[in-house]
Design a protein around this motif. Sequence first.
Motif, short mmCIF file in Angstrom:
data_model
loop_
_atom_site.label_atom_id
_atom_site.label_comp_id
_atom_site.label_asym_id
_atom_site.label_seq_id
_atom_site.Cartn_x
_atom_site.Cartn_y
_atom_site.Cartn_z
N UNK A 122 0.84 -1.19 0.00
CA UNK A 122 0.00 0.00 0.00
C UNK A 122 0.87 1.25 0.00
N UNK A 123 0.39 2.30 -0.66
CA UNK A 123 1.22 3.51 -0.75
C UNK A 123 1.36 4.22 0.59
N UNK A 124 0.41 4.03 1.51
CA UNK A 124 0.54 4.70 2.80
C UNK A 124 1.67 4.10 3.64
N UNK A 125 2.16 2.93 3.23
CA UNK A 125 3.24 2.29 3.95
C UNK A 125 4.59 2.46 3.25
N UNK A 128 8.30 8.22 0.07
CA UNK A 128 8.22 8.94 -1.19
C UNK A 128 9.26 8.42 -2.19
N UNK A 129 10.49 8.22 -1.73
CA UNK A 129 11.55 7.80 -2.65
C UNK A 129 11.28 6.43 -3.25
N UNK A 136 7.51 5.09 -14.51
CA UNK A 136 6.30 4.41 -14.95
C UNK A 136 5.25 4.40 -13.84
N UNK A 137 5.68 4.20 -12.61
CA UNK A 137 4.73 4.25 -11.49
C UNK A 137 4.18 5.66 -11.33
N UNK A 247 5.30 17.48 -11.62
CA UNK A 247 6.65 18.05 -11.42
C UNK A 247 7.70 16.95 -11.37
N UNK A 248 7.39 15.86 -10.67
CA UNK A 248 8.34 14.75 -10.56
C UNK A 248 8.58 14.12 -11.93
#
Length: 253
Positions: A122-125, A128-129, A136-137, A247-248
């Motif tokens: 899960x993205x909450x876990x 950022x890096x 692609x993600x 931006x990323x």
Amino acid sequence: MGMESIQQNKKTTKEEKVIDSTLPLNIKEGKKHAEGGGSDVWEIITQNTDGKEQANIALKVSKEEIFATEEEMLESRKFYEFLKSFPGFGKFVPDTLYFKAQETAEDSPKAFCIQQFIKGERIDRLKDEDIYKDPEIVRQLLELTDASIQLLQTTRKEDRHYPDFMRTPEFNKDLRVMFYALVLHPRYSSNILIADKPNKKGQRVFFIDTGANANAQMKKGWEYKNRNSVSSTMEKQFKKWKNVLEEILAKQK
């Protein structure tokens, strides 16, 4: 898991009903993968009638018996079909089968759904890096963000349930995660998952909760009162996240 088999209870052949059959779901082994406010998710390995093992399956079990009524089962299925068919959003939604079943012949039926188990996080876990290092993600998250903004606008316009982009309540010492989850930032949703490996279509980003918010289902009128405030806040946060992702991605080109 406490269930060697699950006896499916599906009803009638009418389109507005859940299809009738009695098909045992034979579970060889299982372990609890996640626990939420309205349901638990198990990672299970099943067997065919010929004894052959299947690939891992994610089995979601609703805690409330009310979700197993014909009305709620139909509503859940229709909501899933709405998400699955929504332009730009549907490709992020795993194929999901809804059914109601009994753990034993003596138990009351409960609502279940199954998906192919997606190995990932899960993205909450994730930090950022870890999320943003792969262009692609980032690109797929940007696509999900654009589609989610349109989806939230549509749910308000058409008075529909909105998807649950919130974070599952659980103890976490990371105050930053807790703060952004409270302000409904999708970067800290517990229902957006990054797969370890892409599927055959190259997909690595998935929205895994195909059900409506449990509060909306349990407390009629709850969503009506919160639709504009909660949904509008989520839309604003998605737009902020979109700017970050753009931006990323621009720097990675």
